[in-house]
Design a protein around this motif. Structure first.
Motif, PDB file in Angstrom:
ATOM      1  N   THR A 131     -82.358 -52.622  62.554  1.00 32.84           N
ATOM      2  CA  THR A 131     -83.431 -53.159  62.012  1.00 32.84           C
ATOM      3  C   THR A 131     -83.333 -53.347  60.358  1.00 32.84           C
ATOM      4  OG1 THR A 131     -84.501 -50.863  61.234  1.00 32.84           O
ATOM      5  CG2 THR A 131     -84.952 -51.476  63.399  1.00 32.84           C
ATOM      6  N   CYS A 132     -82.025 -53.342  60.296  1.00 35.58           N
ATOM      7  CA  CYS A 132     -81.797 -53.638  58.732  1.00 35.58           C
ATOM      8  C   CYS A 132     -81.376 -54.878  58.446  1.00 35.58           C
ATOM      9  CB  CYS A 132     -80.766 -52.307  58.211  1.00 35.58           C
ATOM     10  SG  CYS A 132     -80.203 -52.712  56.581  1.00 35.58           S
ATOM     11  N   ASP A 133     -82.082 -55.723  57.518  1.00 36.31           N
ATOM     12  CA  ASP A 133     -81.502 -57.138  57.297  1.00 36.31           C
ATOM     13  C   ASP A 133     -80.564 -56.992  56.595  1.00 36.31           C
ATOM     14  OD1 ASP A 133     -83.703 -57.896  58.258  1.00 36.31           O
ATOM     15  OD2 ASP A 133     -85.068 -57.776  56.534  1.00 36.31           O
ATOM     16  N   PHE A 134     -80.217 -56.035  55.800  1.00 32.37           N
ATOM     17  CA  PHE A 134     -78.833 -56.072  54.802  1.00 32.37           C
ATOM     18  C   PHE A 134     -77.659 -56.054  55.622  1.00 32.37           C
ATOM     19  CE2 PHE A 134     -75.511 -53.662  52.889  1.00 32.37           C
ATOM     20  CZ  PHE A 134     -75.135 -54.606  51.720  1.00 32.37           C
ATOM     21  N   ASP A 135     -77.945 -55.155  56.694  1.00 35.50           N
ATOM     22  CA  ASP A 135     -76.738 -54.702  57.525  1.00 35.50           C
ATOM     23  C   ASP A 135     -76.253 -56.028  58.313  1.00 35.50           C
ATOM     24  OD1 ASP A 135     -75.183 -52.585  59.233  1.00 35.50           O
ATOM     25  OD2 ASP A 135     -75.895 -53.919  60.674  1.00 35.50           O
ATOM     26  N   GLN A 136     -77.220 -56.779  58.882  1.00 34.76           N
ATOM     27  CA  GLN A 136     -77.119 -58.051  59.600  1.00 34.76           C
ATOM     28  C   GLN A 136     -76.209 -59.017  58.595  1.00 34.76           C
ATOM     29  OE1 GLN A 136     -77.331 -57.644  62.906  1.00 34.76           O
ATOM     30  NE2 GLN A 136     -78.070 -55.656  62.202  1.00 34.76           N
ATOM     31  N   PHE A 137     -76.953 -59.173  57.237  1.00 35.82           N
ATOM     32  CA  PHE A 137     -76.365 -60.210  56.477  1.00 35.82           C
ATOM     33  C   PHE A 137     -75.051 -59.685  56.031  1.00 35.82           C
ATOM     34  CE2 PHE A 137     -75.540 -60.609  51.757  1.00 35.82           C
ATOM     35  CZ  PHE A 137     -75.525 -61.964  51.719  1.00 35.82           C
ATOM     36  N   PHE A 138     -74.742 -58.517  55.779  1.00 39.02           N
ATOM     37  CA  PHE A 138     -73.367 -58.073  55.301  1.00 39.02           C
ATOM     38  C   PHE A 138     -72.363 -58.167  56.345  1.00 39.02           C
ATOM     39  CE2 PHE A 138     -70.118 -54.786  55.202  1.00 39.02           C
ATOM     40  CZ  PHE A 138     -69.449 -54.976  53.743  1.00 39.02           C
ATOM     41  N   GLU A 140     -72.170 -60.765  58.404  1.00 42.42           N
ATOM     42  CA  GLU A 140     -72.100 -62.114  58.469  1.00 42.42           C
ATOM     43  C   GLU A 140     -71.190 -62.429  57.257  1.00 42.42           C
ATOM     44  OE1 GLU A 140     -75.333 -64.256  58.593  1.00 42.42           O
ATOM     45  OE2 GLU A 140     -76.101 -63.507  60.427  1.00 42.42           O
ATOM     46  N   VAL A 141     -71.607 -61.890  56.127  1.00 44.48           N
ATOM     47  CA  VAL A 141     -70.621 -62.169  54.755  1.00 44.48           C
ATOM     48  C   VAL A 141     -69.185 -61.371  55.081  1.00 44.48           C
ATOM     49  CG1 VAL A 141     -70.551 -61.683  52.356  1.00 44.48           C
ATOM     50  CG2 VAL A 141     -72.738 -62.256  53.274  1.00 44.48           C
ATOM     51  N   TRP A 142     -69.241 -60.395  55.400  1.00 46.97           N
ATOM     52  CA  TRP A 142     -67.908 -59.826  55.794  1.00 46.97           C
ATOM     53  C   TRP A 142     -67.043 -60.461  56.622  1.00 46.97           C
ATOM     54  CZ3 TRP A 142     -65.690 -55.870  52.849  1.00 46.97           C
ATOM     55  CH2 TRP A 142     -64.543 -55.181  53.413  1.00 46.97           C
ATOM     56  N   ALA A 143     -67.426 -61.060  57.724  1.00 46.23           N
ATOM     57  CA  ALA A 143     -66.835 -61.931  58.659  1.00 46.23           C
ATOM     58  C   ALA A 143     -66.226 -63.182  57.863  1.00 46.23           C
ATOM     59  CB  ALA A 143     -67.640 -62.316  59.782  1.00 46.23           C
ATOM     60  N   ALA A 144     -67.148 -63.854  57.279  1.00 42.91           N
ATOM     61  CA  ALA A 144     -66.780 -64.944  56.456  1.00 42.91           C
ATOM     62  C   ALA A 144     -65.836 -64.608  55.242  1.00 42.91           C
ATOM     63  CB  ALA A 144     -67.927 -65.611  55.790  1.00 42.91           C
ATOM     64  N   LYS A 145     -65.808 -63.604  54.603  1.00 46.47           N
ATOM     65  CA  LYS A 145     -64.781 -63.056  53.614  1.00 46.47           C
ATOM     66  C   LYS A 145     -63.437 -63.010  54.319  1.00 46.47           C
ATOM     67  CE  LYS A 145     -63.719 -59.535  50.142  1.00 46.47           C
ATOM     68  NZ  LYS A 145     -64.325 -58.314  49.804  1.00 46.47           N
ATOM     69  N   ASN A 146     -63.517 -62.284  55.633  1.00 45.33           N
ATOM     70  CA  ASN A 146     -62.327 -61.923  56.043  1.00 45.33           C
ATOM     71  C   ASN A 146     -61.687 -63.264  56.438  1.00 45.33           C
ATOM     72  OD1 ASN A 146     -62.217 -59.163  55.717  1.00 45.33           O
ATOM     73  ND2 ASN A 146     -62.895 -58.696  57.867  1.00 45.33           N
ATOM     74  N   SER A 147     -62.265 -64.307  56.821  1.00 46.38           N
ATOM     75  CA  SER A 147     -61.499 -65.419  57.646  1.00 46.38           C
ATOM     76  C   SER A 147     -60.698 -66.233  56.593  1.00 46.38           C
ATOM     77  CB  SER A 147     -62.759 -66.471  58.011  1.00 46.38           C
ATOM     78  OG  SER A 147     -63.602 -66.882  56.788  1.00 46.38           O
ATOM     79  N   SER A 148     -61.099 -65.991  55.394  1.00 46.07           N
ATOM     80  CA  SER A 148     -60.289 -66.935  54.155  1.00 46.07           C
ATOM     81  C   SER A 148     -59.494 -66.065  53.621  1.00 46.07           C
ATOM     82  CB  SER A 148     -61.122 -67.677  53.518  1.00 46.07           C
ATOM     83  OG  SER A 148     -62.183 -66.892  53.041  1.00 46.07           O
ATOM     84  N   LEU A 149     -59.270 -64.696  54.044  1.00 47.80           N
ATOM     85  CA  LEU A 149     -58.358 -63.838  52.932  1.00 47.80           C
ATOM     86  C   LEU A 149     -56.934 -64.285  53.329  1.00 47.80           C
ATOM     87  CD1 LEU A 149     -60.058 -60.349  53.453  1.00 47.80           C
ATOM     88  CD2 LEU A 149     -60.026 -61.739  51.175  1.00 47.80           C
ATOM     89  N   PRO A 150     -56.182 -64.189  52.177  1.00 46.47           N
ATOM     90  CA  PRO A 150     -54.937 -64.332  52.394  1.00 46.47           C
ATOM     91  C   PRO A 150     -53.899 -63.263  53.029  1.00 46.47           C
ATOM     92  CG  PRO A 150     -55.200 -63.793  50.171  1.00 46.47           C
ATOM     93  CD  PRO A 150     -56.629 -63.998  50.839  1.00 46.47           C
ATOM     94  N   TYR A 151     -53.254 -63.318  53.912  1.00 43.78           N
ATOM     95  CA  TYR A 151     -52.614 -62.063  54.747  1.00 43.78           C
ATOM     96  C   TYR A 151     -51.147 -62.270  54.361  1.00 43.78           C
ATOM     97  CZ  TYR A 151     -56.940 -60.957  57.351  1.00 43.78           C
ATOM     98  OH  TYR A 151     -57.941 -60.441  57.514  1.00 43.78           O
ATOM     99  N   GLU A 152     -50.631 -60.906  54.312  1.00 43.08           N
ATOM    100  CA  GLU A 152     -49.382 -60.497  53.764  1.00 43.08           C
ATOM    101  C   GLU A 152     -48.490 -61.162  55.216  1.00 43.08           C
ATOM    102  OE1 GLU A 152     -46.036 -56.979  52.775  1.00 43.08           O
ATOM    103  OE2 GLU A 152     -48.222 -56.781  53.293  1.00 43.08           O
ATOM    104  N   THR A 153     -47.369 -62.095  54.621  1.00 39.79           N
ATOM    105  CA  THR A 153     -46.472 -62.706  55.620  1.00 39.79           C
ATOM    106  C   THR A 153     -45.096 -62.231  55.424  1.00 39.79           C
ATOM    107  OG1 THR A 153     -46.247 -64.660  54.374  1.00 39.79           O
ATOM    108  CG2 THR A 153     -48.066 -64.698  55.979  1.00 39.79           C
ATOM    109  N   GLN A 154     -44.070 -62.548  56.365  1.00 39.99           N
ATOM    110  CA  GLN A 154     -42.818 -62.390  56.192  1.00 39.99           C
ATOM    111  C   GLN A 154     -42.128 -63.804  56.725  1.00 39.99           C
ATOM    112  OE1 GLN A 154     -41.086 -58.663  57.615  1.00 39.99           O
ATOM    113  NE2 GLN A 154     -39.020 -59.682  58.116  1.00 39.99           N
ATOM    114  N   SER A 155     -41.125 -64.337  55.904  1.00 44.55           N
ATOM    115  CA  SER A 155     -40.565 -65.471  55.972  1.00 44.55           C
ATOM    116  C   SER A 155     -39.335 -65.157  57.086  1.00 44.55           C
ATOM    117  CB  SER A 155     -40.361 -66.170  54.781  1.00 44.55           C
ATOM    118  OG  SER A 155     -39.414 -67.308  55.090  1.00 44.55           O
ATOM    119  N   ILE A 156     -39.035 -66.163  58.011  1.00 46.94           N
ATOM    120  CA  ILE A 156     -37.771 -66.088  58.798  1.00 46.94           C
ATOM    121  C   ILE A 156     -37.613 -67.705  58.760  1.00 46.94           C
ATOM    122  CG2 ILE A 156     -36.860 -65.799  60.825  1.00 46.94           C
ATOM    123  CD1 ILE A 156     -39.018 -63.747  61.569  1.00 46.94           C
TER     124      ILE A 156
END
Length: 333
Positions: A131-138, A140-156
């Motif tokens: 029932t918490c609006d903030f929970d639902q909003f968070f 969605e925001v967290w998912a959007a933030k994760n989608s563009s985060l740079p991830y550690e990579t290893q080069s081969i």
């Protein structure tokens, strides 16, 4: 005899823990956490100050002494959470929400504060998160933030391989996120193999994908490459940026160049059929070796620059054949 223990700053279990070498009979002990690494049994005992990197809500509420979250805070699909709730229904212990309601008002903080994803925030809905609006909003925001985060990579040999991701043999990757969402994309190898795409033929919202079956396509000039889906699931988000600017996928395949996200109630089962980053690194090395052999047969030995393969393999060596490349590496005709 004094127990041979060593206090460490960080381990795979948490901070402030003790560990020791043990035997297989020690694995039955409940006072310690057992793990077998390389054939050696290690026993880990959290001390009173131990903290986990990803704390479970059941631990943070005080119902259990120590538990890490291994389900990306998606309680709806968590087997541990399901088991604990069944025990709560039998009266064996309170739910984590009930335990939090019993705490002093200043300690009744939001579940996202408990999991350390946001700073201090009080719970205003008595732990009725649905029932918490903030929970639902968070979420969605967290998912959007994760989608563009740079991830550690290893080069081969010039190809980037992301860590903490899963890989399908058709050169796609999948990454589990909060809320049962699995984000999907093509790996750096496949995008450099086929070169700059003119367009991606991505699935529509609501479409159901099947693991190992064709899920989308990549277009370049008159060529089309079918791509196998690495997971099962229903499309819940499509990256509009890649549709508008396909080059985004080539520039940041594991960040802003993700393709779409699916929801799967049992996403972990799909991921179990994929390669983790350790197996993925070994597999990728083999795939690069295979490509080098193909290039060698068409263009001769690689240049004396360390053997780094060009950014656009097909564009520079069309003699390799589009269908030959997609059949060999994407596992499609």
């Amino acid at each position: 005899m004094k127990e041979n223990t060593k206090k460490i700053g960080r381990s795979s279990v948490g901070f402030g823990s003790f560990y020791r070498k043990g035997s297989h009979s020690d694995l039955k002990k409940r006072s310690e956490i057992g793990a077998v690494l390389g054939g050696q049994v290690w026993m880990i005992r959290p001390d009173k100050d131990a903290k986990t990197t990803h704390p479970c809500l059941w631990m943070e509420s005080g119902v259990v002494e120590f538990k890490s979250c291994n389900n990306f805070y998606d309680c709806t699909t968590c087997k541990y959470d399901e088991g604990m709730r069944k025990q709560s229904e039998k009266g064996k212990h309170p739910t984590w929400q009930e335990a939090m309601r019993r705490k002093p008002s200043l300690e009744r903080v939001c579940r996202h504060t408990l999991t350390r994803r946001i700073a201090g925030r009080a719970c205003a809905y008595n732990y009725e998160c649905s029932t918490c609006d903030f929970d639902q909003f968070f979420e969605e925001v967290w998912a959007a933030k994760n989608s563009s985060l740079p991830y550690e990579t290893q080069s081969i040999k010039g190809f980037q391989v992301p860590l903490e991701s899963y890989f399908h043999q058709g050169h796609t990757w999948a990454r589990m996120e909060s809320g049962g969402i699995i984000r999907v994309g093509m790996d750096d190898f496949s995008l450099k193999l086929l070169g700059k795409a003119d367009a991606f033929d991505l699935p529509l919202m609501g479409k159901e994908l099947t693991q190992g079956k064709v899920g989308w396509g990549l277009k370049r000039d008159a060529n089309l490459a079918d791509v196998l889906s690495p997971v099962d699931g229903v499309i819940v988000e499509v990256n509009s940026r890649v549709r508008e600017k396909p080059l985004t996928a080539n520039q940041a395949p594991y960040g802003e160049g993700w393709l779409f996200a699916v929801r799967n109630e049992d996403g972990r089962s799909s991921l179990k059929k994929l390669m983790d980053d350790t197996a993925g690194l070994n597999w990728m090395a083999g795939e690069i070796g295979k490509l080098e052999s193909m290039i060698d047969s068409v263009a001769g030995p690689l240049a004396i620059d360390g053997g780094l393969i060009m950014e656009d393999v097909y564009g520079n060596l069309p003699a390799l054949g589009w269908k030959n490349l997609t059949r060999t590496f994407l596992k499609t005709e």
